[in-house]
Write an enzyme that holds these catalytic residues in place. Structure first.
Site: not given
Ligand code: NVA
Ligand code: CP
Length: 297
Positions: A102, A257, A129, A132, A285, A217
């Site tokens: 990540r 998500c 992502h 997800q 997930r 989101d």
């Molecule tokens: N769009 C959000 C998703 C978090 C799981 C982010 O990137 O922060």
């Molecule tokens: N939805 C998701 O990826 O959650 P986290 O940021 O908690 O991993």
């Protein structure tokens, strides 16, 4: 299926089917049947951004598949001090059997997977992502029996990682996807133009009409905090609330998500209602990621 899961660019409908099939089997057999394809294998989990679901579901998933998970804080790695991504990939390939990452740049994930010899799974970048969206679509299958023929409406930033991965999946699977977003956050037209079933709509009420799923989101994704004020102002009209939901089908379900910011992108009322299936979505997930790891690693 390819060696790496960077996004859905080279994914096929058959790849989606295979992941869902194994994920449903693993969900059903969890705690009952021994399935240890990662026995004797070590998987590195590189994180440059915060996480609750992704970190825990991958770590638990690796352990349930018999593997050993190593959490690696990217800011404490030498890559944060100038070692190249390519050299890092070559070194890690000598120790590990797979990497979950990540980070910010999609190009870093792709460099890691291309330069190294082991599978790399994208656990979120600024652009995509995919894990997800696999969980989201597995949840859709659970509730609707199928993905084809359903109408999903995504509200908010039409260029965020979630929107981009939804768009990629809809292009392959052919379900109807409406992105409800203002012009400033409209999806890339090059992406939507080629698919008649992917539509951009600026009117949130019109977008929600007859929807099976309403999805949103956070308005401010990780790494975009300096744009907060502008985003809040422009995206505020795209909150999923009872007025929006009243336009959808009576059987409509709400997806997110997570983490959610109550009363920003979604009203607390929706989040706490029977429409909300966000915890099933979060649970899935674990199952889809176990399926992906079993298939790639
Ligand atoms: N769009 C959000 C998703 C978090 C799981 C982010 O990137 O922060
Ligand atoms: N939805 C998701 O990826 O959650 P986290 O940021 O908690 O991993």
């Amino acid at each position: 299926m390819e060696k790496n899961l960077f996004n859905f660019k080279n994914f096929t409908a058959a790849d989606f089917d295979a992941v869902f099939k194994l994920a449903f089997k693993l969900k059903k057999e969890r705690g009952k049947v021994d399935f240890k394809p990662l026995a004797g294998k070590s998987i590195g989990m590189i994180f440059a951004k915060s996480s609750t679901r992704t970190r825990v579901s991958f770590e638990v998933g690796i352990s349930e598949l018999g593997g050993n998970a190593l959490y690696l804080d990217q800011s404490k790695m030498q890559v944060g001090r100038g070692e190249t991504v390519t050299d890092t990939a070559k070194v890690l390939s000598r120790y590990l059997h797979g990497i979950v990452i990540r980070t910010f740049l999609q190009s870093d994930v792709e460099e890691l997977g291309t330069a190294g010899s082991i599978p790399v799974i994208n656990a979120l970048t600024d652009d995509y992502h995919p894990c997800q969206i696999l969980a989201d679509l597995m949840t859709v299958i659970e509730y609707s029996g199928k993905i084809e023929g359903t109408k999903m409406v995504f509200f908010g930033d039409g260029r965020c990682n979630i929107a981009n991965s939804l768009i990629e999946s809809a292009r392959i699977l052919g379900y109807q996807l409406v992105i409800a977003a203002p012009e400033a956050y409209a999806p890339d037209p090059a992406v939507t133009l080629n698919s008649p079933w992917i539509i951009h709509e600026t009117d949130p009420l019109k977008a929600a009409k007859d929807a099976d799923y309403l999805y949103t989101d956070v308005f401010v994704s990780m790494g975009f905090e300096e744009e907060s004020a502008e985003r809040m102002k422009l995206l505020r009209p795209y909150q999923v609330n009872m007025k929006v939901a009243s336009q959808a089908k009576k059987t409509v379900k709400f997806l997110h998500c997570l983490p959610a910011h109550r009363d920003e992108e979604v009203s607390g009322e929706i989040l706490d209602s029977d429409m909300s299936i966000v915890f099933d979505e979060a649970e899935n997930r674990l199952h889809v990621q176990k399926a992906v790891m079993a298939m790639l690693m």
